[in-house]
Scaffold this motif. Structure first.
Motif, PDB file in Angstrom:
ATOM      1  N   PHE A   1      41.590  -7.662 146.589  1.00 19.91           N
ATOM      2  CA  PHE A   1      41.597  -6.695 145.499  1.00 19.91           C
ATOM      3  C   PHE A   1      42.501  -5.511 145.812  1.00 19.91           C
ATOM      4  N   THR A   2      42.477  -5.052 147.067  1.00 17.38           N
ATOM      5  CA  THR A   2      43.305  -3.909 147.451  1.00 17.38           C
ATOM      6  C   THR A   2      44.787  -4.250 147.337  1.00 17.38           C
ATOM      7  N   ILE A   3      45.160  -5.456 147.727  1.00 16.14           N
ATOM      8  CA  ILE A   3      46.558  -5.885 147.613  1.00 16.14           C
ATOM      9  C   ILE A   3      47.003  -5.867 146.154  1.00 16.14           C
ATOM     10  N   ILE A   4      46.157  -6.372 145.253  1.00 17.00           N
ATOM     11  CA  ILE A   4      46.496  -6.354 143.826  1.00 17.00           C
ATOM     12  C   ILE A   4      46.601  -4.921 143.322  1.00 17.00           C
ATOM     13  N   ALA A   5      45.640  -4.081 143.701  1.00 15.01           N
ATOM     14  CA  ALA A   5      45.645  -2.695 143.239  1.00 15.01           C
ATOM     15  C   ALA A   5      46.901  -1.962 143.688  1.00 15.01           C
ATOM     16  N   GLN A   6      47.315  -2.176 144.931  1.00  9.96           N
ATOM     17  CA  GLN A   6      48.532  -1.544 145.435  1.00  9.96           C
ATOM     18  C   GLN A   6      49.755  -2.014 144.645  1.00  9.96           C
ATOM     19  N   ALA A   7      49.807  -3.303 144.351  1.00  5.40           N
ATOM     20  CA  ALA A   7      50.948  -3.839 143.605  1.00  5.40           C
ATOM     21  C   ALA A   7      50.984  -3.304 142.183  1.00  5.40           C
ATOM     22  N   GLU A   8      49.819  -3.233 141.528  1.00  5.98           N
ATOM     23  CA  GLU A   8      49.774  -2.729 140.157  1.00  5.98           C
ATOM     24  C   GLU A   8      50.084  -1.232 140.115  1.00  5.98           C
ATOM     25  N   ALA A   9      49.587  -0.487 141.103  1.00  6.54           N
ATOM     26  CA  ALA A   9      49.879   0.950 141.154  1.00  6.54           C
ATOM     27  C   ALA A   9      51.381   1.196 141.279  1.00  6.54           C
ATOM     28  N   LYS A  10      52.035   0.402 142.118  1.00  4.98           N
ATOM     29  CA  LYS A  10      53.484   0.541 142.277  1.00  4.98           C
ATOM     30  C   LYS A  10      54.212   0.151 140.995  1.00  4.98           C
ATOM     31  N   ALA A  11      53.748  -0.904 140.351  1.00  3.74           N
ATOM     32  CA  ALA A  11      54.410  -1.372 139.128  1.00  3.74           C
ATOM     33  C   ALA A  11      54.337  -0.332 138.018  1.00  3.74           C
ATOM     34  N   HIS A  12      53.221   0.399 137.956  1.00  4.44           N
ATOM     35  CA  HIS A  12      53.020   1.329 136.850  1.00  4.44           C
ATOM     36  C   HIS A  12      53.228   2.783 137.249  1.00  4.44           C
ATOM     37  N   GLY A  13      53.642   3.031 138.508  1.00  2.00           N
ATOM     38  CA  GLY A  13      53.947   4.388 138.929  1.00  2.00           C
ATOM     39  C   GLY A  13      52.745   5.306 138.945  1.00  2.00           C
ATOM     40  N   LEU A  14      51.602   4.785 139.369  1.00  8.36           N
ATOM     41  CA  LEU A  14      50.371   5.565 139.413  1.00  8.36           C
ATOM     42  C   LEU A  14      49.781   5.532 140.817  1.00  8.36           C
ATOM     43  N   PRO A  15      49.038   6.588 141.213  1.00  8.05           N
ATOM     44  CA  PRO A  15      48.300   6.513 142.476  1.00  8.05           C
ATOM     45  C   PRO A  15      47.281   5.387 142.404  1.00  8.05           C
ATOM     46  N   GLN A  16      47.014   4.797 143.529  1.00 11.92           N
ATOM     47  CA  GLN A  16      46.121   3.638 143.550  1.00 11.92           C
ATOM     48  C   GLN A  16      44.746   3.957 142.991  1.00 11.92           C
TER      49      GLN A  16
END
Length: 464
Positions: free
Chosen positions: A171-186
């Protein structure tokens, strides 16, 4: 030592495919269902069945959502429109469906796996005998959960610490990837992909099954991905989608782009691969001890399944690969470096050491060396960058030769001690663990060397 898994992702990988492959390898279905039933999540039932993929028998793991939670992820007409094009898959907010849809005409058949479930399921006598594990609690329509909420759900589950850690890592790996994709803090990412009920069930189910199989080494030579675009709520995205591309970049996943339209690697599938992969190289020769096939649910030009194989490599069983991180630091105090070492070990580093060096202009400094798994690289680098003054870290993938080893509790004349037992040829070597030796020293008021030697001697006497 644990088993070695070869994961063949010639047709990509998704969450449900990975779970089904683990079940087909022999993961205990009762252990899985006990874990899923213990989660504070409702609005779904699990269906485990046998299906035919281009004439090949495979296991299918399907999370069936109730009416209130249904998101049309399995409705091909809704997803693709009347043209059923292969490159227009609807993606949910900040993520997308992780269940591969398939229109093979050979559907459920045969008799499904049954591991002694006496309640919470019924048999559907259609094309096969499916297991339905129901969860009929109160519903919350289309939850959008944050990472911390999901980690809290995992912590309440009835599963091993290893399964909890793996699920949390995925879950953390996905969250980090999505945060980077959308320019938001995790911690500000609240998105449907990891908040959806089916994604939570898929990822926890995989972690429980993987842990149950006692796998310690995972070889993934490549992940086959398609080309084209997919449709999400934010518009049309290229394949691989941003989350998959970010995961592949951060965790060095070996992607191979095929000349085939469609999305074959989903974010959850990529995160699972990133969390478990320890090597990309198969041994030159190996024996296959068991094969598991996990079916997907999408229809492409090739059969949709992931193939998992437990293998034995007799000739090279002692070889392994590990990552080495290095950086030179010339302006941190000894106390600062000691604190960093503690943090790195707490985060899962295999080993950490410092070496005195001289840098440019003859400046005295320390070289920090960290040994870690591929899955922990980003975590280690974040600690180093945050808590030291370095501005760059070197990465090296190195081969190593390791002896078979195990930890055992040994009763001695001084008390019980944890001892690492290594084997070379027919000889066993004994290495008492520091914490056990130190505890006996304090309790008996004896010198460390005497306690250590006594434990080793008595272990050798018991062996002879």
């Amino acid at each position: 030592m644990g088993k070695t898994l070869y994961l063949d992702c010639s047709s990509g990988i998704s969450g449900d495919m990975a779970v089904a492959a683990m079940l087909d390898l022999g993961a205990d279905e009762k252990v899985l269902m006990d874990a899923l039933h213990s989660l504070p999540v409702s609005g779904y039932e699990v269906k485990i069945s046998r299906v035919s993929k281009s004439g090949i028998d495979a296991c299918d793991f399907n999370v069936v959502l109730d009416e209130e939670h249904e998101n049309h992820d399995h409705d091909m007409e809704y997803l693709h429109g009347h043209d059923h094009s292969h490159d227009a898959h609807d993606h949910n907010d900040f993520g997308h469906d992780d269940h591969h849809h398939d229109h093979d005409h050979g559907h459920d058949h045969g008799e499904d796996h049954h591991h002694g479930h006496e309640a919470d399921h019924y048999h559907d006598h259609g094309h096969g005998e499916d297991h339905h594990h129901g969860h009929g609690h109160s519903h919350h329509h289309h939850e959008h959960r944050g990472l911390n909420e999901i980690l809290g759900i995992i912590s309440q589950g009835k599963m091993s610490d290893g399964a909890k850690k793996l699920a949390s890592d995925i879950f953390t790996i996905i969250a980090q990837a999505e945060a980077k994709a959308h320019g938001l803090p995790q911690d500000q990412v609240h998105f449907h992909e990891v908040g959806a009920v089916d994604s939570i069930v898929d990822i926890v189910a995989f972690a429980v099954c993987f842990d149950n199989l006692d796998i310690s080494r995972v070889i993934i030579p490549k992940l086959n991905e398609g080309v084209g675009t997919v449709r999400c709520q934010h518009g049309i995205l290229p394949i691989p989608v941003p989350a998959v591309a970010n995961i592949a970049s951060a965790h060095h996943l070996p992607l191979h782009i095929m000349d085939v339209q469609g999305e074959f690697v989903t974010p959850t599938g990529a995160a699972i691969a990133a969390a478990i992969m320890t090597s990309q190289s198969l041994p030159e020769t190996f024996a296959i001890t068991r094969v598991g096939l996990g079916a997907g649910k999408r229809h492409y030009d090739r059969p949709s399944f992931v193939r998992a194989m437990l293998i034995e490599d007799e000739e090279r069983k002692d070889q392994d690969r590990i990552w080495k991180l290095e950086t030179d630091i010339d302006d941190c105090s000894g106390e600062n470096l000691g604190f960093v070492m503690d943090l790195l070990f707490e985060a899962g580093a295999r080993d950490v050491h410092y070496m005195p060096v001289f840098m440019k202009k003859n400046r005295p400094a320390y070289e920090l060396c960290v040994i870690c798994s591929q899955a922990d690289i980003e975590k280690m680098e974040q600690i180093i960058f945050k808590h030291t003054t370095t501005i760059g870290i070197r990465r090296m993938l190195v081969e190593r030769t390791v002896l078979p080893r195990s930890i055992m509790d040994v009763s001695t004349s001084l008390g019980t001690a944890a001892v690492k037992v290594c084997q070379i040829g027919g000889e066993k070597r004994f290495y008492p663990e520091y914490e056990s030796v130190a505890a006996i020293c304090r309790q008996e008021n004896l010198p460390y060397s005497k306690v250590y030697q006594t434990i080793v001697r008595e272990c050798e006497e018991k062996q002879s």
